[in-house]
Design an enzyme around this catalytic site. Structure first.
Site, PDB file in Angstrom:
ATOM      1  N   LYS A 246     -31.874 -88.061 -35.238  1.00  0.00           N
ATOM      2  CA  LYS A 246     -32.933 -87.738 -34.291  1.00  0.00           C
ATOM      3  C   LYS A 246     -34.240 -87.574 -35.046  1.00  0.00           C
ATOM      4  O   LYS A 246     -34.273 -87.327 -36.241  1.00  0.00           O
ATOM      5  CB  LYS A 246     -32.612 -86.450 -33.562  1.00  0.00           C
ATOM      6  CG  LYS A 246     -32.486 -85.259 -34.495  1.00  0.00           C
ATOM      7  CD  LYS A 246     -32.380 -83.989 -33.721  1.00  0.00           C
ATOM      8  CE  LYS A 246     -32.073 -82.838 -34.637  1.00  0.00           C
ATOM      9  NZ  LYS A 246     -31.975 -81.576 -33.977  1.00  0.00           N
TER      10      LYS A 246
ATOM     11  N   MET B 269     -39.194 -79.156 -41.730  1.00  0.00           N
ATOM     12  CA  MET B 269     -39.180 -79.101 -40.258  1.00  0.00           C
ATOM     13  C   MET B 269     -40.166 -78.042 -39.746  1.00  0.00           C
ATOM     14  O   MET B 269     -39.826 -77.222 -38.894  1.00  0.00           O
ATOM     15  CB  MET B 269     -37.763 -78.789 -39.744  1.00  0.00           C
ATOM     16  CG  MET B 269     -36.794 -79.920 -40.001  1.00  0.00           C
ATOM     17  SD  MET B 269     -35.129 -79.549 -39.443  1.00  0.00           S
ATOM     18  CE  MET B 269     -34.517 -78.572 -40.798  1.00  0.00           C
TER      19      MET B 269
ATOM     20  N   ASP C 233     -29.171 -91.622 -39.950  1.00  0.00           N
ATOM     21  CA  ASP C 233     -30.236 -90.849 -39.309  1.00  0.00           C
ATOM     22  C   ASP C 233     -31.405 -91.767 -38.962  1.00  0.00           C
ATOM     23  O   ASP C 233     -31.592 -92.811 -39.585  1.00  0.00           O
ATOM     24  CB  ASP C 233     -30.775 -89.790 -40.290  1.00  0.00           C
ATOM     25  CG  ASP C 233     -29.837 -88.610 -40.428  1.00  0.00           C
ATOM     26  OD1 ASP C 233     -28.852 -88.540 -39.679  1.00  0.00           O
ATOM     27  OD2 ASP C 233     -30.107 -87.763 -41.301  1.00  0.00           O
TER      28      ASP C 233
HETATM   29  N1  SAH Z   1     -31.895 -83.536 -45.908  1.00  0.00           N
HETATM   30  C1  SAH Z   1     -33.323 -83.824 -45.897  1.00  0.00           C
HETATM   31  C2  SAH Z   1     -34.090 -82.903 -44.966  1.00  0.00           C
HETATM   32  C3  SAH Z   1     -33.750 -83.084 -43.505  1.00  0.00           C
HETATM   33  S1  SAH Z   1     -34.724 -82.063 -42.460  1.00  0.00           S
HETATM   34  C4  SAH Z   1     -33.847 -83.747 -47.339  1.00  0.00           C
HETATM   35  O1  SAH Z   1     -33.113 -83.331 -48.224  1.00  0.00           O
HETATM   36  O2  SAH Z   1     -35.008 -84.134 -47.573  1.00  0.00           O
HETATM   37  C5  SAH Z   1     -36.048 -83.156 -42.025  1.00  0.00           C
HETATM   38  C6  SAH Z   1     -37.340 -82.640 -42.630  1.00  0.00           C
HETATM   39  O3  SAH Z   1     -37.430 -83.061 -43.989  1.00  0.00           O
HETATM   40  C7  SAH Z   1     -38.596 -83.177 -41.980  1.00  0.00           C
HETATM   41  O4  SAH Z   1     -38.940 -82.419 -40.834  1.00  0.00           O
HETATM   42  C8  SAH Z   1     -39.606 -82.973 -43.089  1.00  0.00           C
HETATM   43  O5  SAH Z   1     -40.008 -81.631 -43.168  1.00  0.00           O
HETATM   44  C9  SAH Z   1     -38.778 -83.280 -44.332  1.00  0.00           C
HETATM   45  N2  SAH Z   1     -38.911 -84.673 -44.801  1.00  0.00           N
HETATM   46  C10 SAH Z   1     -37.962 -85.613 -44.853  1.00  0.00           C
HETATM   47  N3  SAH Z   1     -38.420 -86.760 -45.399  1.00  0.00           N
HETATM   48  C11 SAH Z   1     -39.724 -86.523 -45.721  1.00  0.00           C
HETATM   49  C12 SAH Z   1     -40.760 -87.302 -46.317  1.00  0.00           C
HETATM   50  N4  SAH Z   1     -40.551 -88.560 -46.722  1.00  0.00           N
HETATM   51  N5  SAH Z   1     -41.974 -86.721 -46.479  1.00  0.00           N
HETATM   52  C13 SAH Z   1     -42.215 -85.448 -46.103  1.00  0.00           C
HETATM   53  N6  SAH Z   1     -41.273 -84.667 -45.529  1.00  0.00           N
HETATM   54  C14 SAH Z   1     -40.046 -85.188 -45.348  1.00  0.00           C
END
Ligand code: SAH
Length: 256
Positions: A57, A170, A36
């Site tokens: 993306k 998100m 990703d």
């Molecule tokens: N599978 C991932 C989530 C994917 S969706 C997980 O378990 O974390 C992507 C969303 O995750 C982003 O839009 C944001 O809301 C959140 N996200 C991912 N990494 C982040 C980070 N380091 N800090 C804050 N939000 C994060």
């Protein structure tokens, strides 16, 4: 040659040293890695001998169509022994893992999932505020208002109203309308909200506000990933910020 295995691997929230040992071992052994966009370059670099392919993306940018990713995973497993599909956080949470698991099953390709630390847990660590602070919260909901193309929308607001602590993924780009929608459905306007961006990374930033302020002022969308965290557990940080002992991970050794 027999087909290889596809490993759906959680890359964790950002900091490369929040990877599991199993993930690190698989990256080192990988022939090819599909990753990703949000995965830290230091994490991808652990796949020393692998061909690296970016397929993810970021908000608003072009995404590689899911069907195309599925096909590439199947094709890669026909050619290679160890295929790693590296996903931000945990693969099973808002990571579209199911589409890939199902496509691999249909093609008869072996698949294993390696869990990762999801963003909500890293953000809680950065804030130093428990999602289930005793006496205040006994339930946590991970939700997203985002609906994928051709998906049936479900009511994400109801579980957010009913839970003690809600973590919205998100959601940064719609923060203002999300706050307004929650208030319209009966969430008290004074409900505290923690906004955490870049959880686990050196440039982590947060602010604590209320649903009312968020619905009025909005939140400037950033290019960094952001979580909205909502609930009474953030009230103390809102009302007495000077006393709040934010934790910092910045003194930790980074694997990057
Ligand atoms: N599978 C991932 C989530 C994917 S969706 C997980 O378990 O974390 C992507 C969303 O995750 C982003 O839009 C944001 O809301 C959140 N996200 C991912 N990494 C982040 C980070 N380091 N800090 C804050 N939000 C994060």
């Amino acid at each position: 040659m027999a087909d290889g295995t596809v490993y759906l691997v959680g890359a964790g929230p950002g900091a490369p040293d929040l990877l599991t040992l199993r993930a690190a071992r698989l990256l080192a052994a990988a022939d090819i890695v599909f990753h990703d966009a949000l995965v830290h370059p230091g994490t991808i670099a652990l796949a020393e001998r692998a061909e690296k392919v970016a397929v993810g993306k970021r908000h608003g940018e072009h995404s590689t169509a899911q069907a195309f990713i599925n096909k590439r995973l199947v094709d890669a497993a026909r050619k290679h022994r160890v295929v790693v599909r590296l996903k931000g956080g945990d693969p099973m949470l808002f990571g579209r893992a199911q589409e890939e698991i199902d496509a691999l099953a249909v093609a008869g390709i072996a698949c294993e999932v390696v869990p990762g630390i999801t963003a909500a847990l890293a953000a809680s660590a950065d804030l130093g505020i428990s999602l289930t602070r005793r006496g205040m919260s006994r339930s946590v909901t991970f939700a997203t208002p985002r609906v994928g193309r051709a998906e049936q929308p479900t009511d994400w607001i109801k579980p957010v109203l009913e839970t003690d602590t809600a973590v919205l993924y998100m959601s940064a780009h719609e923060a203002q309308s999300i706050a307004a929608a929650l208030i319209a459905r009966g969430k008290p306007p004074g409900t505290p909200v923690a906004i955490v961006e870049n959880a686990s990374l050196p440039d982590v930033a947060h602010q604590i506000t209320t649903l009312k302020a968020l619905s009025t002022n909005g939140f400037r969308p950033l290019s960094a990933p952001v979580l909205l965290m909502i609930g009474a557990v953030y009230r103390e940080a809102l009302e007495r910020p000077a006393l709040h002992p934010y934790c910092s991970h910045q003194s930790h050794l980074s694997a990057a």
